[in-house]
Design a protein around this motif. Structure first.
Motif, PDB file in Angstrom:
ATOM      1  N   VAL A  43       0.755  -1.127  -0.041  1.00 45.58           N
ATOM      2  CA  VAL A  43       0.149   0.062   0.016  1.00 45.58           C
ATOM      3  C   VAL A  43       0.833   1.402  -0.055  1.00 45.58           C
ATOM      4  N   THR A  52      -0.328   5.643  -9.686  1.00 39.71           N
ATOM      5  CA  THR A  52      -1.603   5.375  -9.104  1.00 39.71           C
ATOM      6  C   THR A  52      -2.546   6.153  -9.354  1.00 39.71           C
ATOM      7  N   LYS A  57      -5.399   6.330  -4.799  1.00 38.57           N
ATOM      8  CA  LYS A  57      -4.367   6.784  -3.860  1.00 38.57           C
ATOM      9  C   LYS A  57      -5.057   7.440  -2.495  1.00 38.57           C
ATOM     10  N   LEU A  60      -6.305   4.594  -0.452  1.00 42.98           N
ATOM     11  CA  LEU A  60      -5.204   3.721   0.468  1.00 42.98           C
ATOM     12  C   LEU A  60      -4.654   4.831   1.464  1.00 42.98           C
ATOM     13  N   SER A  63      -6.941   4.570   4.312  1.00 40.77           N
ATOM     14  CA  SER A  63      -6.642   3.061   4.918  1.00 40.77           C
ATOM     15  C   SER A  63      -5.879   3.232   5.869  1.00 40.77           C
ATOM     16  N   GLN A  64      -4.422   3.837   5.831  1.00 36.98           N
ATOM     17  CA  GLN A  64      -3.468   3.703   6.509  1.00 36.98           C
ATOM     18  C   GLN A  64      -3.658   4.649   7.610  1.00 36.98           C
ATOM     19  N   TYR A  85      -2.301  -4.353  -1.098  1.00 32.66           N
ATOM     20  CA  TYR A  85      -3.626  -4.104  -1.631  1.00 32.66           C
ATOM     21  C   TYR A  85      -3.684  -5.000  -2.772  1.00 32.66           C
ATOM     22  N   THR A 166     -12.070  -0.408  -1.223  1.00 32.42           N
ATOM     23  CA  THR A 166     -11.765   0.877  -1.784  1.00 32.42           C
ATOM     24  C   THR A 166     -12.943   1.293  -2.761  1.00 32.42           C
TER      25      THR A 166
END
Length: 356
Positions: A43, A52, A57, A60, A63-64, A85, A166
């Motif tokens: 990721v 990306t 992006k 992601l 998500s982090q 991912y 996502t």
């Protein structure tokens, strides 16, 4: 090395189980999850990569942020989950089969090494689920197959993020991450309702806290609407299941035709009530948009995920929203006999008053 050693362990478990059908099921489960792991990209690498797409992006990156929040604010055992991912060619990662006898609300349970018994069976290929569904239908079971956006390996593997996450709105993606990570905290091999209701409670309370910290009340408002829909649906389902349980208790005294007729009437009334209720909603409800029928399997699955949620949320309140203390209390409760667990959660539920 950790992942490979765990794969070898699962393969040993598979080959140690007798029966061609069982071996075939475990083989597809291992190969399906192995395929996910082998096809993942970092990721962090994707976020840093110039090629990306911007929308991916952004997902992601969120998500982090959610991973760190889950670790720091919710005390969830994140480990290396969601650091890879995978782009899927379908909206779901697995499909789950639920099968319930014609005149019962107790789902069939499948038992597995290590994991214990569960009230559903997951397949990476839809055709495999349909084939087993046909076997149950031939013996008179009510069945349901539903797509599952994510699942947890309970910390045995580093579960990847994938395109099923996502494709969701940010609030739903974050909520699902919290739900799956919660399964790493406590898991009872033979109590699906306990496991799923606990994870759903963490999902809801975690999302509320996340939305507050993000300063995004609109995000939580959407989640709150879904919670209201779930609670309203649960009230309808509980009323119907009470009547169905009373009916099914007479299965040794009433003719089969009478049982089927009265069952059909109760389920038809539930469907009508749900359609009337959901017509006012701005988001799809728990049974989806405009379902054409409902059966024992639909009701059993819905109850598995929701029946103890108020009790777990009250238990968190009793710990002053200290998640570490809450997890200790849940773990202690998990060690009690099932009847005692259910009685305790029911008592907690009776004290719960919604404050979202």
């Amino acid at each position: 090395m950790k992942q490979l050693s765990q794969i070898y362990l699962l393969l040993l478990l598979v080959t140690g189980v007798t029966g061609c059908t069982t071996i075939g099921y475990y083989s597809q489960a291992v190969s399906g999850h192995l395929s996910l792991m082998m096809n993942g990209d970092s990721v962090d690498g994707l976020i840093a990569r110039g090629t990306t797409p911007d929308d991916l992006k952004q997902k992601l990156t969120t998500s982090q942020q959610a991973r760190r929040f889950a670790r720091d604010a919710l005390s969830l055992p994140v480990g290396d989950a969601f650091t890879d991912y995978v782009a899927l060619d379908r909206p779901w990662v697995v499909v789950n089969l639920v099968a319930v006898p014609e005149f019962s609300l107790e789902p069939h349970r499948w038992c597995y090494p290590v994991l214990g018994c569960q009230a559903y069976r997951g397949y990476f290929e839809l055709d495999d689920a349909v084939a087993e569904q046909a076997d149950f239908r031939e013996t008179g079971y009510d069945t349901f197959i539903g797509g599952v956006t994510a699942y947890s390996t309970l910390g045995w593997f580093d579960d990847p993020l994938h395109s099923g996450f996502t494709r969701m709105s940010d609030d739903r993606m974050v909520a699902l991450m919290f739900h799956e990570l919660a399964h790493r905290v406590v898991y009872i091999g033979d109590d699906t309702a306990f496991n799923e209701s606990f994870a759903t409670a963490v999902e809801l309370e975690g999302l509320k806290l996340w939305s507050d910290r993000q300063g995004n009340p609109d995000s939580f408002q959407r989640a709150f609407e879904r919670l209201q829909q779930r609670n309203q649906t649960l009230a309808l389902v509980e009323t119907t299941t009470t009547r169905l349980e009373s009916l099914y208790q007479q299965r040794d005294r009433l003719p089969v035709e009478t049982l089927r007729e009265q069952k059909a009437e109760l389920l038809a009334q539930l469907l009508q009530d749900y359609l009337e209720l959901s017509s006012q909603w701005t988001q799809p409800g728990p049974f989806g948009e405009n379902p054409t029928s409902l059966n024992n399997a639909n009701l059993a699955l819905f109850r598995q995920y929701n029946q103890h949620v108020p009790g777990f949320r009250q238990l968190l309140r009793d710990q002053n929203h200290d998640f570490e203390a809450f997890y200790r209390a849940v773990e202690a409760l998990s060690k009690r006999p099932e009847t005692e667990r259910s009685r305790r959660l029911s008592a907690l539920s009776e004290r719960f008053v919604e404050d979202f």
